[in-house]
Design a protein around this motif. Structure first.
Motif, PDB file in Angstrom:
ATOM      1  N   ASN A   1      21.152 -25.482  -9.036  1.00  0.00           N
ATOM      2  CA  ASN A   1      21.233 -24.191  -9.713  1.00  0.00           C
ATOM      3  C   ASN A   1      21.311 -24.366 -11.229  1.00  0.00           C
ATOM      4  N   VAL A   2      22.092 -25.321 -11.687  1.00  0.00           N
ATOM      5  CA  VAL A   2      22.213 -25.578 -13.132  1.00  0.00           C
ATOM      6  C   VAL A   2      20.882 -26.069 -13.696  1.00  0.00           C
ATOM      7  N   ILE A   3      20.236 -27.014 -13.025  1.00  0.00           N
ATOM      8  CA  ILE A   3      18.960 -27.561 -13.487  1.00  0.00           C
ATOM      9  C   ILE A   3      17.888 -26.478 -13.521  1.00  0.00           C
ATOM     10  N   SER A   4      17.971 -25.519 -12.616  1.00  0.00           N
ATOM     11  CA  SER A   4      16.956 -24.468 -12.551  1.00  0.00           C
ATOM     12  C   SER A   4      16.886 -23.633 -13.824  1.00  0.00           C
ATOM     13  N   THR A   5      17.942 -23.665 -14.646  1.00  0.00           N
ATOM     14  CA  THR A   5      17.892 -22.908 -15.898  1.00  0.00           C
ATOM     15  C   THR A   5      16.818 -23.452 -16.839  1.00  0.00           C
ATOM     16  N   ASP A   6      16.409 -24.711 -16.640  1.00  0.00           N
ATOM     17  CA  ASP A   6      15.349 -25.305 -17.455  1.00  0.00           C
ATOM     18  C   ASP A   6      13.953 -24.943 -16.961  1.00  0.00           C
ATOM     19  N   ALA A   7      13.853 -24.334 -15.790  1.00  0.00           N
ATOM     20  CA  ALA A   7      12.553 -24.044 -15.183  1.00  0.00           C
ATOM     21  C   ALA A   7      12.206 -22.563 -15.295  1.00  0.00           C
ATOM     22  N   SER A   8      10.920 -22.300 -15.344  1.00  0.00           N
ATOM     23  CA  SER A   8      10.474 -20.912 -15.308  1.00  0.00           C
ATOM     24  C   SER A   8      10.171 -20.485 -13.875  1.00  0.00           C
ATOM     25  N   CYS A   9       9.942 -21.460 -12.996  1.00  0.00           N
ATOM     26  CA  CYS A   9       9.622 -21.180 -11.604  1.00  0.00           C
ATOM     27  C   CYS A   9      10.169 -22.312 -10.740  1.00  0.00           C
ATOM     28  N   ILE A  10      10.573 -21.989  -9.521  1.00  0.00           N
ATOM     29  CA  ILE A  10      11.102 -22.965  -8.579  1.00  0.00           C
ATOM     30  C   ILE A  10      10.097 -23.119  -7.447  1.00  0.00           C
ATOM     31  N   GLY A  11       9.783 -24.359  -7.083  1.00  0.00           N
ATOM     32  CA  GLY A  11       8.877 -24.624  -5.968  1.00  0.00           C
ATOM     33  C   GLY A  11       9.606 -25.343  -4.849  1.00  0.00           C
ATOM     34  N   LEU A  12       9.700 -24.700  -3.687  1.00  0.00           N
ATOM     35  CA  LEU A  12      10.294 -25.329  -2.513  1.00  0.00           C
ATOM     36  C   LEU A  12       9.170 -26.051  -1.771  1.00  0.00           C
ATOM     37  N   VAL A  13       9.289 -27.362  -1.656  1.00  0.00           N
ATOM     38  CA  VAL A  13       8.214 -28.193  -1.104  1.00  0.00           C
ATOM     39  C   VAL A  13       8.483 -28.479   0.370  1.00  0.00           C
ATOM     40  N   GLN A  14       7.531 -28.092   1.217  1.00  0.00           N
ATOM     41  CA  GLN A  14       7.623 -28.294   2.660  1.00  0.00           C
ATOM     42  C   GLN A  14       6.355 -29.000   3.138  1.00  0.00           C
ATOM     43  N   PRO A  15       6.477 -30.237   3.631  1.00  0.00           N
ATOM     44  CA  PRO A  15       5.293 -30.926   4.156  1.00  0.00           C
ATOM     45  C   PRO A  15       4.812 -30.286   5.458  1.00  0.00           C
ATOM     46  N   SER A  16       3.506 -30.214   5.640  1.00  0.00           N
ATOM     47  CA  SER A  16       2.961 -29.610   6.868  1.00  0.00           C
ATOM     48  C   SER A  16       3.251 -30.460   8.095  1.00  0.00           C
ATOM     49  N   ILE A  17       3.641 -31.724   7.901  1.00  0.00           N
ATOM     50  CA  ILE A  17       3.911 -32.605   9.036  1.00  0.00           C
ATOM     51  C   ILE A  17       5.335 -32.466   9.560  1.00  0.00           C
ATOM     52  N   ASP A  18       6.212 -31.777   8.835  1.00  0.00           N
ATOM     53  CA  ASP A  18       7.603 -31.609   9.259  1.00  0.00           C
ATOM     54  C   ASP A  18       7.757 -30.345  10.095  1.00  0.00           C
ATOM     55  N   LYS A  19       8.434 -30.478  11.199  1.00  0.00           N
ATOM     56  CA  LYS A  19       8.694 -29.333  12.084  1.00  0.00           C
ATOM     57  C   LYS A  19      10.058 -28.717  11.818  1.00  0.00           C
ATOM     58  N   THR A  20      10.820 -29.323  10.914  1.00  0.00           N
ATOM     59  CA  THR A  20      12.132 -28.795  10.537  1.00  0.00           C
ATOM     60  C   THR A  20      12.185 -28.654   9.020  1.00  0.00           C
ATOM     61  N   SER A  21      13.185 -27.964   8.558  1.00  0.00           N
ATOM     62  CA  SER A  21      13.325 -27.715   7.133  1.00  0.00           C
ATOM     63  C   SER A  21      14.735 -28.056   6.664  1.00  0.00           C
ATOM     64  N   VAL A  22      14.845 -28.475   5.408  1.00  0.00           N
ATOM     65  CA  VAL A  22      16.171 -28.684   4.817  1.00  0.00           C
ATOM     66  C   VAL A  22      16.661 -27.416   4.119  1.00  0.00           C
ATOM     67  N   PHE A  23      15.807 -26.422   4.032  1.00  0.00           N
ATOM     68  CA  PHE A  23      16.172 -25.181   3.346  1.00  0.00           C
ATOM     69  C   PHE A  23      16.832 -24.216   4.327  1.00  0.00           C
ATOM     70  N   PRO A  24      18.075 -23.830   4.060  1.00  0.00           N
ATOM     71  CA  PRO A  24      18.710 -22.836   4.934  1.00  0.00           C
ATOM     72  C   PRO A  24      18.064 -21.464   4.732  1.00  0.00           C
ATOM     73  N   PRO A  25      18.277 -20.547   5.671  1.00  0.00           N
ATOM     74  CA  PRO A  25      17.728 -19.196   5.506  1.00  0.00           C
ATOM     75  C   PRO A  25      18.153 -18.590   4.166  1.00  0.00           C
ATOM     76  N   ASN A  26      17.194 -17.979   3.509  1.00  0.00           N
ATOM     77  CA  ASN A  26      17.403 -17.303   2.217  1.00  0.00           C
ATOM     78  C   ASN A  26      17.841 -18.231   1.096  1.00  0.00           C
ATOM     79  N   PHE A  27      17.547 -19.504   1.188  1.00  0.00           N
ATOM     80  CA  PHE A  27      17.894 -20.481   0.160  1.00  0.00           C
ATOM     81  C   PHE A  27      17.386 -20.043  -1.218  1.00  0.00           C
ATOM     82  N   ALA A  28      16.210 -19.431  -1.257  1.00  0.00           N
ATOM     83  CA  ALA A  28      15.598 -19.027  -2.528  1.00  0.00           C
ATOM     84  C   ALA A  28      16.456 -18.042  -3.305  1.00  0.00           C
TER      85      ALA A  28
END
Length: 138
Positions: A57-84
């Motif tokens: 969250n602190v580092i995000s202040t340096d960004a204009s946009c956040i990209g959550l990266v999800q590989p198409s080969i993964d069937k699970t996610s590290v992002f909890p619901p509504n993480f964005a």
């Protein structure tokens, strides 16, 4: 600044950063936050361990946009619901990588949507900038 990449270890964040910045593509484990060109590359451990969410969250202040990266080969996610939603006043997009290994992106799309993103960009070999250009320029 530009686009901040967040995703699990091995999701393709560093490779994507190298491609976007016209660097030599080589495997390297991201040990700390890396600012290269218009990309902020974060270590996978920052999203894999909830203790580091505040750092993201602190580092995000340096960004204009956040990209959550999800590989198409993964069937699970590290992002909890509504993480964005933790990134207030920032546009958060989903980025699907490794499509060359699995062209079916339905599961990756669903996982990103559950994480709270509405815009999803699919990264195809040789066309990395096509979908990301406007988010790096913000």
């Amino acid at each position: 600044m530009g686009l901040m990449l967040i995703g699990r270890t091995g999701s393709g964040k560093t490779t994507l950063s190298q491609k976007v910045n016209n660097e030599k593509i080589e495997y390297k484990k991201t040990q700390m936050i890396s600012y290269v060109g218009k990309i902020i590359d974060t270590p996978g451990e920052y999203v894999e361990n909830r203790m580091y969410y505040k750092s993201l969250n602190v580092i995000s202040t340096d960004a204009s946009c956040i990209g959550l990266v999800q590989p198409s080969i993964d069937k699970t996610s590290v992002f909890p619901p509504n993480f964005a939603s933790m990134f207030l006043n920032k546009e958060v997009i989903g980025i699907i990588t490794k499509i060359d290994l699995n062209e079916d992106t339905k599961i990756a799309r669903k996982l990103l949507e559950l994480a709270g993103v509405q815009i999803i960009v699919e990264i195809k070999e040789g066309k990395e900038l096509e979908g990301l250009q406007k988010y790096m320029e913000m």
